[in-house]
Design a protein around this motif. Sequence first.
Motif, PDB file in Angstrom:
ATOM      1  N   GLU A  80      -1.153   0.708   5.550  1.00 18.75           N
ATOM      2  CA  GLU A  80      -0.455   1.845   4.946  1.00 18.75           C
ATOM      3  C   GLU A  80      -1.373   2.695   4.083  1.00 18.75           C
ATOM      4  OE1 GLU A  80       2.696  -0.339   3.027  1.00 18.75           O
ATOM      5  OE2 GLU A  80       4.109   0.242   4.589  1.00 18.75           O
ATOM      6  N   GLU A  81      -2.456   2.064   3.598  1.00 21.80           N
ATOM      7  CA  GLU A  81      -3.367   2.801   2.720  1.00 21.80           C
ATOM      8  C   GLU A  81      -4.079   3.939   3.440  1.00 21.80           C
ATOM      9  OE1 GLU A  81      -3.465  -0.293   3.783  1.00 21.80           O
ATOM     10  OE2 GLU A  81      -5.467  -1.200   3.718  1.00 21.80           O
TER      11      GLU A  81
ATOM     12  N   SER B 246      -5.009 -10.368   6.455  1.00 20.03           N
ATOM     13  CA  SER B 246      -3.794 -10.157   5.653  1.00 20.03           C
ATOM     14  C   SER B 246      -2.627  -9.676   6.503  1.00 20.03           C
ATOM     15  CB  SER B 246      -4.072  -9.173   4.521  1.00 20.03           C
ATOM     16  OG  SER B 246      -4.487  -7.940   5.056  1.00 20.03           O
ATOM     17  N   HIS B 247      -2.892  -9.182   7.700  1.00 22.30           N
ATOM     18  CA  HIS B 247      -1.794  -8.750   8.551  1.00 22.30           C
ATOM     19  C   HIS B 247      -1.702  -9.583   9.821  1.00 22.30           C
ATOM     20  CE1 HIS B 247      -2.563  -5.115   6.039  1.00 22.30           C
ATOM     21  NE2 HIS B 247      -1.261  -5.195   5.940  1.00 22.30           N
TER      22      HIS B 247
ATOM     23  N   GLY C 296      -2.416   6.100   5.265  1.00 26.11           N
ATOM     24  CA  GLY C 296      -1.490   7.237   5.249  1.00 26.11           C
ATOM     25  C   GLY C 296      -1.070   7.739   6.619  1.00 26.11           C
TER      26      GLY C 296
ATOM     27  N   VAL D  93      -7.256   9.489   1.097  1.00 21.58           N
ATOM     28  CA  VAL D  93      -6.463  10.362   0.217  1.00 21.58           C
ATOM     29  C   VAL D  93      -6.444  11.749   0.841  1.00 21.58           C
ATOM     30  CG1 VAL D  93      -6.426  11.488  -2.028  1.00 21.58           C
ATOM     31  CG2 VAL D  93      -7.006   9.061  -1.863  1.00 21.58           C
ATOM     32  N   GLU D  94      -5.256  12.281   0.968  1.00 21.51           N
ATOM     33  CA  GLU D  94      -5.155  13.622   1.527  1.00 21.51           C
ATOM     34  C   GLU D  94      -5.137  14.656   0.412  1.00 21.51           C
ATOM     35  OE1 GLU D  94      -1.374  15.376   2.830  1.00 21.51           O
ATOM     36  OE2 GLU D  94      -2.223  15.361   4.841  1.00 21.51           O
ATOM     37  N   LYS D  95      -5.865  15.744   0.625  1.00 22.87           N
ATOM     38  CA  LYS D  95      -5.745  16.856  -0.311  1.00 22.87           C
ATOM     39  C   LYS D  95      -4.532  17.659   0.132  1.00 22.87           C
ATOM     40  CE  LYS D  95      -9.700  18.575  -1.967  1.00 22.87           C
ATOM     41  NZ  LYS D  95     -10.972  19.330  -1.924  1.00 22.87           N
ATOM     42  N   PRO D  96      -3.526  17.729  -0.723  1.00 24.95           N
ATOM     43  CA  PRO D  96      -2.245  18.250  -0.246  1.00 24.95           C
ATOM     44  C   PRO D  96      -2.320  19.651   0.353  1.00 24.95           C
ATOM     45  CG  PRO D  96      -1.998  17.241  -2.408  1.00 24.95           C
ATOM     46  CD  PRO D  96      -3.463  17.282  -2.131  1.00 24.95           C
ATOM     47  N   ARG D  97      -3.165  20.516  -0.151  1.00 26.66           N
ATOM     48  CA  ARG D  97      -3.132  21.893   0.350  1.00 26.66           C
ATOM     49  C   ARG D  97      -3.883  22.042   1.661  1.00 26.66           C
ATOM     50  NH1 ARG D  97      -3.234  22.616  -5.144  1.00 26.66           N
ATOM     51  NH2 ARG D  97      -1.264  23.474  -5.909  1.00 26.66           N
TER      52      ARG D  97
ATOM     53  N   GLU E 170       0.820  -1.213   0.000  1.00 29.00           N
ATOM     54  CA  GLU E 170       0.000   0.000   0.000  1.00 29.00           C
ATOM     55  C   GLU E 170       0.853   1.262   0.000  1.00 29.00           C
ATOM     56  OE1 GLU E 170      -3.076   0.078  -0.486  1.00 29.00           O
ATOM     57  OE2 GLU E 170      -3.956  -1.809   0.191  1.00 29.00           O
ATOM     58  N   ASP E 171       2.036   1.169   0.513  1.00 30.38           N
ATOM     59  CA  ASP E 171       2.897   2.348   0.551  1.00 30.38           C
ATOM     60  C   ASP E 171       4.333   1.933   0.224  1.00 30.38           C
ATOM     61  OD1 ASP E 171       4.034   4.819   0.967  1.00 30.38           O
ATOM     62  OD2 ASP E 171       4.030   4.673   3.150  1.00 30.38           O
TER      63      ASP E 171
ATOM     64  N   LYS F 218      -9.068   3.165   1.553  1.00 26.94           N
ATOM     65  CA  LYS F 218      -7.967   4.106   1.325  1.00 26.94           C
ATOM     66  C   LYS F 218      -8.362   5.491   1.815  1.00 26.94           C
ATOM     67  CE  LYS F 218      -5.152   5.570  -2.624  1.00 26.94           C
ATOM     68  NZ  LYS F 218      -4.047   4.647  -2.507  1.00 26.94           N
TER      69      LYS F 218
ATOM     70  N   HIS G 163       2.012   9.888   7.281  1.00 26.21           N
ATOM     71  CA  HIS G 163       2.166  10.836   6.179  1.00 26.21           C
ATOM     72  C   HIS G 163       1.174  11.992   6.318  1.00 26.21           C
ATOM     73  CE1 HIS G 163       4.935   8.341   3.959  1.00 26.21           C
ATOM     74  NE2 HIS G 163       4.099   7.335   3.934  1.00 26.21           N
ATOM     75  N   TYR G 164      -0.044  11.636   6.714  1.00 30.31           N
ATOM     76  CA  TYR G 164      -1.077  12.661   6.819  1.00 30.31           C
ATOM     77  C   TYR G 164      -1.211  13.068   8.281  1.00 30.31           C
ATOM     78  CZ  TYR G 164      -2.550  10.176   2.535  1.00 30.31           C
ATOM     79  OH  TYR G 164      -2.610   9.553   1.320  1.00 30.31           O
TER      80      TYR G 164
ATOM     81  N   PRO H  75      -0.792  10.322  -2.307  1.00 24.48           N
ATOM     82  CA  PRO H  75      -1.577   9.125  -1.996  1.00 24.48           C
ATOM     83  C   PRO H  75      -1.800   8.204  -3.187  1.00 24.48           C
ATOM     84  CG  PRO H  75      -2.943  11.100  -1.898  1.00 24.48           C
ATOM     85  CD  PRO H  75      -1.606  11.531  -2.343  1.00 24.48           C
TER      86      PRO H  75
END
Lengths: 283, 1487
Positions: free
Chosen positions: B683-684, B737-738, B686, B805-809, A159-160, B803, B689-690, A179
């Motif tokens: 990880e999906e 799966s994990h 984020g 998804v981050e909006k970067p701004r 996934e990453d 999943k 990261h976010y 992403p």
Amino acid sequence: MKVSFYPGCSLEGTAREYGESIEQVCETLGIEIEEIPGWNCCGASSAHCMDEFLSVALPARNLFLAERVEQDLVTPCAACFNRLKTAEKSLTGASKMDVGIPVQGKSKVLHILEFLTQEGVVETIEKHVKSPLRNLKVVSYYGCLIVRPPRITDAKHWEDPQALDRLIAQLGGESVFWPYKTECCGGSLVLTNVDIFRRLTGRLLDMAKDAEADCIVTCCPLCQTNLDTRQQEIGSAVGITYDLPIFYFTELMGLAFGLQAAGKWFRRHLVDPIPLLRSKNLI
Amino acid sequence: MNSNETKSNFKSDPPPVGAVMVVGGGIGGIQSSLDLANSGFRVYLVEEDSAIGGRMAQLDKTFPTNDCSMCIISPKLVEVGRHNNIEILSYASVDGIEGEAGNFRVTVKQKPRFIELDKCTGCGDCAKVCPVEVANEFDADLINRRAVYKRYPQAIPNAFAIDKLGISPCKAHCPAGIHVQGYVALIGQKKFKEALALIRKNNPLPAICGRACTHPCEGACTRNQVEDPIAIMSLKRFVADWGYAQEELDLPPIDEKREEKVAIVGAGPAGLSAAFYLALAGYQVAIFEALPEPGGMMMWGIPEYRLPREVLKKDIEYIQRLGVEIKTNTPLGPELSLDDLFNQGFKAIFLSVGAKKSVKLGIEGEDSEGVIHGLDYLRAINAGKEIPLGDQVAVIGGGNVAIDVVRTAIRRGSKNAFIIYRRSREEMPALEEEVIEAEEEGVKIHYLVAPKRILNRDGKVIGIELLRMELGEPDASGRRRPIPIEGSEFIVEVDSVVPAIGQSTDLSFLPKEKGWNISQGGTLEVDPVTYATGIPGVFAGGDMVTGPATVVEAVGAGREAAISIARYLQGIDLSEGREGKLPVVEVTPEGVAKNPRHSPAKLDVQERIRDFREVQQGFSEEVAVAEAQRCLNCGICSECLQCVEACLAHAVNHEMVEKHLTLSVGSIVLSPGFDVTDPLLREEYGYGHYPNVITSLEFERILSATGPYQGHIRRPSDLSDPERVAWIQCVGSRDESHGKDYCSSVCCMYATKEAIIAREHNSTIKPTIFFIDIRAHGKGFDQYYERARDVYHVRYIRCQISKIVEKPRSKNLLIAYIDETGKVVEEEFDLVVLSVGISPSKTSRQLAENLEIELNSYGFCQTDPLTPMQTSRPGIYVCGAFQSPKDIPETISQASGAAAFASEILSKSRGSLVCQEVFPPERDVQGEEPRIGVFVCHCGINIGGVVDVPAVKEYAQTLPHVVYVDENLYTCSQDTQAKMKEVITEKQLNRIVVASCSPRTHEPLFQATIREAGLNKYLFEMANIRDQCSWVHMDRKEEATRKAKDLVRMAVAKAQFLEPLKEQELTITKRALVVGGGASGMVAALGLASQGFEVFLVEKEKELGGNLRNLYYTIHGNEVQEYLRSLLEKVQNHPSIQVILDAVIVDFTGFKGNFKTGIMSGPAMAYRQIEHGVSIIATGGEEYKPEEYLYGQDERIMTQQELEGKIFRQEINPGIVDEVVMIQCVGSRIPERPYCSRVCCSTAIKNALKIKEKNPHANVFILYRDIRSYGLLEDYYARARKAGVIFVRYDLTNKPEVTQGKEGLAVSVYDPALREKITLHPQLLVLSSAIIPRENNELASLMKLQRTSDSFFLEAHMKLRPVDFATEGMYLCGLAHSPKPLDESISQAAAAVSRACTLLSHDTITVGGVVARVDEEKCSACLTCVRVCPYDVPFIDEKGVAQIDSARCQGCGSCASECPGKAIQLQHFKDEEIIAKATALLKKEAA
């Protein structure tokens, strides 16, 4: 170091620059790549959705050829990689499939990214960086097939994935997290369902721009082609001008290694990367 | 209980050890410890953190009661902390075990805390000065804490701890042992003065060593692994120069002055260093120096461009200011011998004369004019002499002296000064930066060349013959040996030759007769640790011992010698305790961003070769601070020693080492708890990261008033208030799966709670919870969930999210989901909370290995459902999330249950190792004027954030009789309690008022405190300014403050009338009554009997067994009937258990310790009365007989229990059944019966699997609303799906419809996945019907027990007291409490045993206190009290007046308020007290 190389069909055509950059980068790193003699189609695109036997038998033959020279098998294409791995698992796994080709699973199948970023190779890269990719903001696009499904690809981080991001940092560039690393580009629908393809690839381009990336780096001939060749078409449909250069990662390695031929590779792109690289003082 | 056999093992053995070890100090460990300690066992509570409290302490609120987690755990923490039979071993872990049940010897490893627990007051002054910040793990790493820290404000033990991994590599590699990381950290905090003082603790020459040090520290710096080391030397120079630039030069404090004189021979770095530290120790120090200036090699060997002389002087002068006398031109020799020094009254001598004799080349022509040895040359130049070398200068050697010579020659005008070195650059010992600077200055270095001979003409050098070399094998120095190449000779013309190939020591001055140890290399040999020579009182160090070495080595030697000399003079063993004990830290920096090193500026080359100005320039303050902040804090604690100075209690001890303890215990309870599952598994999403994707634990801390944002809900990226908040369930749970296949049991509820609390904090928040199934399977949970949905508008969306998804701004987050119409919707959120699951704690695997117990495949402790707290090793028990994921009440049940098992095998030794609490005698305050002390609590911001506490404090001071007022952050914390005791004594207070939270939780704590201070515990009054003020008037701060003042005024008004009350002791009837002979009742009866108490087991039916009689197999495969048989056999054969069957309870009186219960039993209904000390209610539950789905109208329709029986009795053959439909939630989760029956999902799965096992082709449909296979039961749900059981969901609004037709049964149901109605035609329709309590109305009213609205019995507190009734001495367990499977009933039954033992193990109880008293004079025997008392206590005695037995009086006050003659007064709530309170309320605040 010596490995067998399975180039796949696109390196002969649309992805020539990928093939050339792989060759030169490997040479710089002291890696000998030996094209497996008499290789055949991997079975992607049509065989794997039409005929289960062919979908395994075709890559099986390539695996068999690699095993004969007792070397690991490296391939640059995500689709080839996925077919080869699938065949490997089908032929050697618990439910052994028999296609009449004696494959034992002695040769490891590696995607070129995996190969160049594996332990023992990745450490040597930094030494060869002559002109670091300073100030170049890159988003890494792995696509779907080199990581998924993990039971086929053996990817640990499906996934990453991070190999490409780390590599960009090693080359002195700025790897920007986004992403859509493994999001589908709609590549397989590029001819059959353009709407979906445009929406999916358009989203990738939009997100890369939102992430303020200068360019996208790929590790698959199909991804590169889809992202590079259709920007005008996708843009004009929604009234946006896209001008994102799409690199093969080996091209950026070559650039950072200061290889002369890099300029020649870039000329084959539809979105011309030269202005970007010039603005960053990278050529 | 299962341990009759175990117990018999001890018959001939020595008695078991009356102590238990509890491993893990979370709520489970706390409960076990308290139960065990309160029933007569000594407890060692081993906690790996610095404080107990575990995860529960980190939570904000708890479901389903929304209690503040900290508020309810805090009294328990304090109780553990002050319990004299619980020893908390913090920072400790179990290392190994020997022996067996009853007699274990456990080794425990205890990490050093570096703070003495008994001295630390918890004041926190150390943390204020600590320069090192690390992520605060208690706050889920959202903010930082200091390296010295207290885990959280209410932490027990209430003491700080220092997080120190060991010695940082820089310090370890410094020959002087300077606290490098420490002074770097201090520079990073701009604490330059402190940094300099810290350097001087190990090195008195900071300015010199800031310039001319070989800085091995930098070589060892962990940053080398990232890019470049910290510029440590330059930082040292920066602070040293900063120090000398200050007008006021601080001198370190000198110890008490001592008369002894010490002589030091040689004023080089070793001598100066020894002098400095001896002077600091108070000695009179004189240095004898042969040369005209002090400084040794630093003065004569190092050129000025590297070390300006004024800098050298400053460091030396600093030493002289301590009173050190330096006598120059005073060599040791014929004029001054060692004996002379002793004769002059010096008591000890330190020799440090250096190594200043140049080593000769030993080649032809070396004596020519124009050959001068390097050191001689430098010495001459540094003495101001002119030594012309000519234009062509060959310098021979590769060390620092050679470089110094060649660069000096250039500065002296030589045009071509070059270096001849016989090896390659790699082997060259000179410092790299020196070599580079020399090259910059035009110096050529000729490698692999050696001199063969020096050519001369007329005795004057004209050239040098050189020989080329090649490198061979490494020699003794580890460098490759140069080998001459035959015939490679060549000649170079030169004007002079400067050999610089080393120095040696000249020891000729030492008197031969003394017996010195001289090494082969000509150096003096000394003890490597103490620097003692063979001659008493004579020590030596520096180059004369080591041969030519570095300044910093000499400094280190000087300091160590000074320590030895002081010890020698004080008659202390020279070497004891001088070996380093802490490990050197090895850190692999991961994820550390590159941050380039700052290099000091250098003088321009053309500029610098003209003269001897210093080449390197210092750092500016700004650069120095930035450079210091590059430090990675390898050791965490930097050993800056600021805390040592700040701690007035002298509690800091940096020398502490790891301790290994061996403890004898009889049994062990494991409760190591859990870690939240790593969100990076998914990880999906984020995470990492976010910034606005956080874990639920992080969100708990964000919600918490003591958390990183003080309870304001903010999102991390921009600290703005989020509105759209999403929770994603099952992160790291139900995830095959994990490897996390299990359900974590608690996440659905905590997410629901977090959503509710978030909305309570900020009503603009719109919570959305994405889930798979909502698992609200606990008592009161479903109602809570429905309230969240209907009242708090929490949106629940059934969809697993693939999943984020981050909006970067904006850093907002996009989540795509499928809505109920099947459409994909993408929605934007401001904050996403990942509901992370429960994983076994990281250390539990090691723990299991050390204790040799088995784990299951997930790493949870392996147990059997019928012995859920028994590990694979006898004598070791388990509870809490280590056994399987579970919430707090179940953890507490298991904790008590594990305590019961752990103590059962030790019951013979009960009381053998405990010590009794001894209180000081009560002070007689009768007749004293009231002297009231008022303590106003901030409760963090719980009160302080709303009420103006300082204003309340000020106001309280104005109230009558108040002589002392204080405000506290947490009045309940251990340090405040200690302070309170001191104040009571000091101010002679005789009434205490605490204005804080609820007396319900905290009054006993404060009462115990004042009792310890010698006051009767009833001289205490509480004003609840939190629950009844700050919490309910959150938005009206001013009014809340006024109300708080009113409440305090009322409490003070009452306090002045408080009187000490006497309590009386009553004996306890050591017998138990267990009501209900099902599994829970039998387990409880057996447990109590095995603990040595008599038990009456009363059963309504004619036989024992209860529900067990209807069960045949568990989902895990246990044979229930066999279990029943073994239970029956044990119960019926136990001599201490008396079973009364066919019995009904008809009357009940008494109080804890002394109950009387009337029972009628048998066909004749014979009456008997039983006296007992405790009662356990285990009246059980039963399967609801459905009225829906045509039940009872068709023999193919049955309940799950009926199906199970029919399969077992082979009345149904699953092998021939093709289609079975099971309908879930029959009678549960409906408006009439809103609770979840908890067991039906797993029962359905169990029976479905049974059918599939017998007939894999059978179609089994389970129609469900949510599948609630919580915890490890999830495995069976997965198994059922894999086996082909078909799960079809239905909604309450779309219930299945059952019809009987010609073709048999038809069940139609709307399938939301297909979005259409389907109709099934089963041969069997099985109804998963609800669990309802057995008829208990009469018993409840007879025994005055509370029930829930669903008629289950209600415990005292849903979270923390799951098996206690509100009435003391009464306990509950099993289905009478709520629906639950067999293993949980067994746990609860054991828990009830444990709770009962805390009472039965005592001989007496104390009663009285707050009870009603009758004034006989005023009583007119009107019987009012007799009629109103709910407990039937008052009666009219033979004197014709009312009597109230204080042992039975519950203190409710009904009689006192009803008595028309005012003859009854409730103690502690007397009329005058209440009236004073009311009057005070109406008397408005003066201001």
